[in-house]
Design an enzyme around this catalytic site. Structure first.
Site, short mmCIF file in Angstrom:
data_model
loop_
_atom_site.label_atom_id
_atom_site.label_comp_id
_atom_site.label_asym_id
_atom_site.label_seq_id
_atom_site.Cartn_x
_atom_site.Cartn_y
_atom_site.Cartn_z
N LYS A 185 1.50 -3.90 6.18
CA LYS A 185 2.12 -3.80 4.86
C LYS A 185 3.53 -3.23 4.95
O LYS A 185 4.39 -3.55 4.12
CB LYS A 185 1.23 -2.96 3.93
CG LYS A 185 -0.10 -3.61 3.63
CD LYS A 185 0.07 -5.00 3.02
CE LYS A 185 -1.23 -5.63 2.59
NZ LYS A 185 -1.03 -6.93 1.93
N TYR A 226 -3.51 -1.74 10.24
CA TYR A 226 -3.48 -2.41 8.94
C TYR A 226 -2.28 -1.96 8.11
O TYR A 226 -1.53 -2.78 7.57
CB TYR A 226 -4.77 -2.11 8.15
CG TYR A 226 -4.56 -2.25 6.65
CD1 TYR A 226 -4.38 -3.51 6.08
CD2 TYR A 226 -4.46 -1.14 5.82
CE1 TYR A 226 -4.13 -3.64 4.72
CE2 TYR A 226 -4.22 -1.26 4.48
CZ TYR A 226 -4.05 -2.51 3.93
OH TYR A 226 -3.78 -2.65 2.59
N HIS A 227 -2.09 -0.64 8.00
CA HIS A 227 -1.00 -0.14 7.18
C HIS A 227 0.36 -0.63 7.67
O HIS A 227 1.28 -0.86 6.88
CB HIS A 227 -1.03 1.39 7.12
CG HIS A 227 -2.16 1.93 6.29
ND1 HIS A 227 -3.33 2.35 6.84
CD2 HIS A 227 -2.28 2.10 4.95
CE1 HIS A 227 -4.14 2.76 5.87
NE2 HIS A 227 -3.53 2.61 4.72
N SER A 257 -2.06 3.29 10.61
CA SER A 257 -3.05 2.38 11.18
C SER A 257 -2.39 1.02 11.39
O SER A 257 -1.33 0.72 10.85
CB SER A 257 -4.26 2.21 10.25
OG SER A 257 -3.95 1.34 9.17
N THR A 266 0.83 -1.21 0.00
CA THR A 266 0.00 0.00 0.00
C THR A 266 0.86 1.25 0.00
O THR A 266 1.94 1.27 0.61
CB THR A 266 -0.93 0.03 1.24
OG1 THR A 266 -1.56 1.32 1.33
CG2 THR A 266 -0.16 -0.22 2.52
#
Length: 415
Positions: free
Chosen positions: A188, A184-185, A182, A147
């Protein structure tokens, strides 16, 4: 040759698998846990566009596009034995890894979701990378959609991969620091570091495709038959900002812009994202860089307020009357940030093709307008207070025990 596509039931994974299968006679093996459907259901939402079950999708792909080379395996990549079986049986020469829990807001709900997201995303990637080494498949081209969110929002042009650092008169190329916003980030960011390490230690050729916010409801292949449609999420947790605004327009619900909304975010059309992944997957091994390559999978940066105003303008063509409303921004951020991001390598990969944002919005509104009843029935899911039943009670309890704001608006990336 066998191409393995993970996350193949997902928004990007399914159309990517379909495009690859239409361009080769080689085997294309699809893998997914089908968990995305469960995650969206758990926040009380659904895909606006009906997403057929995989068996029906595969039958339609063969009937409509002649893709007899597609097969599907339901499996969990966080399970080492599952990954070992996949790699030993199919020995893929290419892996397109799109599998992940893709939502930043979902990862921010509470500690349980943050832990789940990090375990699910990073364990799957580690299993695949170590599996390639342990099964003697280190020539396999490993392509992952990470991302652009790993970059954060620095005040200088974002490079396509690493950066040059100078200290005490010495210079070196270093990986771009993880500035993710975040849980989530951060998965990645860790995946990017692990892929770099896997390339260094195992010599696996790596393509780290840093995917921007992806918009669009179809590709050339999925548009050919309703059974081939990819999913379209529009709720706060799983709908990216452009999709959420489009759904609000269809419901004639005010588009919710936090603060001034002048901060720019990176975007790419689904068609352009799928094209790049397919070209990487089907590239000639003899011409493929035997290296670690980062691609910024983005075609342009757009401000949030421009996104809303463009959608409002195009909505008028569909006789939809929608307002753009500004709300106080609960986040600490520069609302005028002019994001600049280098993308020469990715633009070269797709030969400069680019769907304009306005074209993409027109396509989306034309598609989801047929499902306005579904959207209107779930319009309360546009905002973050959407957990229901036991989940709502648990989240409320967690909020009482914590000083953190669980409903901060966080832009969702692609899957």
């Amino acid at each position: 040759m066998t191409v393995l596509v993970t996350g193949a039931d997902g928004y990007i994974g399914w159309p990517t698998a379909l495009r690859i299968a239409t361009r080769t006679t080689d085997r294309v093996v699809l893998v997914d846990t089908l968990a995305r459907r469960e995650w969206v259901d758990s926040v009380g939402s659904t895909s606006a566009v009906p997403a057929a079950e995989m068996a029906e999708r595969l039958a339609a792909a063969e009937e409509v596009h002649g893709c007899a080379n597609l097969s599907f395996i339901e499996g969990d990549l966080t399970d080492t034995e599952t990954v070992d079986r996949l790699l030993s049986i199919h020995e893929p020469s290419v892996i397109v890894h799109t599998a992940a829990q893709p939502s930043a807001p979902y990862s921010q709900i509470n500690g349980e979701r943050a832990n789940y997201t990090q375990h699910n995303n990073m364990q799957a990637t580690r299993n695949l990378l170590w599996g390639l080494e342990e099964h003697g498949l280190t020539d396999t081209h490993f392509i992952e959609t990470t991302t652009t969110g790993v970059y954060g929002a620095p005040e200088f042009p974002i490079p396509e991969g690493g950066a040059t650092m100078e200290h005490e008169g010495e210079r070196d190329e270093v990986p771009f620091p993880a500035m993710a916003g975040s849980w989530y980030h951060l998965t990645k960011s860790h995946d990017a570091a692990n892929m770099r390490l896997a390339h260094t230690q195992f010599d696996i050729p790596i393509s780290d495709v840093r995917t921007a916010i992806t918009y669009g409801s179809e590709t050339e292949e999925t548009a050919a038959d309703p059974r081939l449609a990819t999913r379209f999420d529009f709720d706060y947790y799983f709908g990216v900002v452009a999709h959420r605004f489009c759904a609000q327009a269809v419901a004639e619900y005010p588009m919710t812009v936090y603060g001034r909304g002048e901060q720019r975010k990176p975007f790419i059309a689904l068609e352009d994202a799928v094209e790049g992944l397919a070209r990487l997957a089907l590239s000639d091994p003899a011409e493929r860089p035997d290296d670690h390559v980062v691609y910024n999978q983005v075609t342009r940066a757009i401000s949030i307020v421009e996104v809303a105003e463009t959608i409002a303008d195009v909505a008028g063509e569909f006789d939809l009357d929608v307002d753009v409303e500004h709300f106080e921004n609960p986040r600490e951020e520069d609302e005028t940030h002019k994001m600049e991001i280098e993308n020469d390598r990715y633009v070269d990969l797709i030969d400069g093709q680019s769907t304009t944002f306005e074209e993409g919005v027109r396509e989306v509104l034309g598609t989801i307008g047929e499902y306005d009843d579904t959207i209107e029935a779930h319009e309360d899911r546009f905002l973050p207070d959407v957990l229901t039943g036991d989940e709502a009670a648990k989240t409320a309890s967690d909020a009482e025990e914590s000083s953190s704001d669980e409903t901060q608006p966080v832009d969702t990336e692609a899957e």
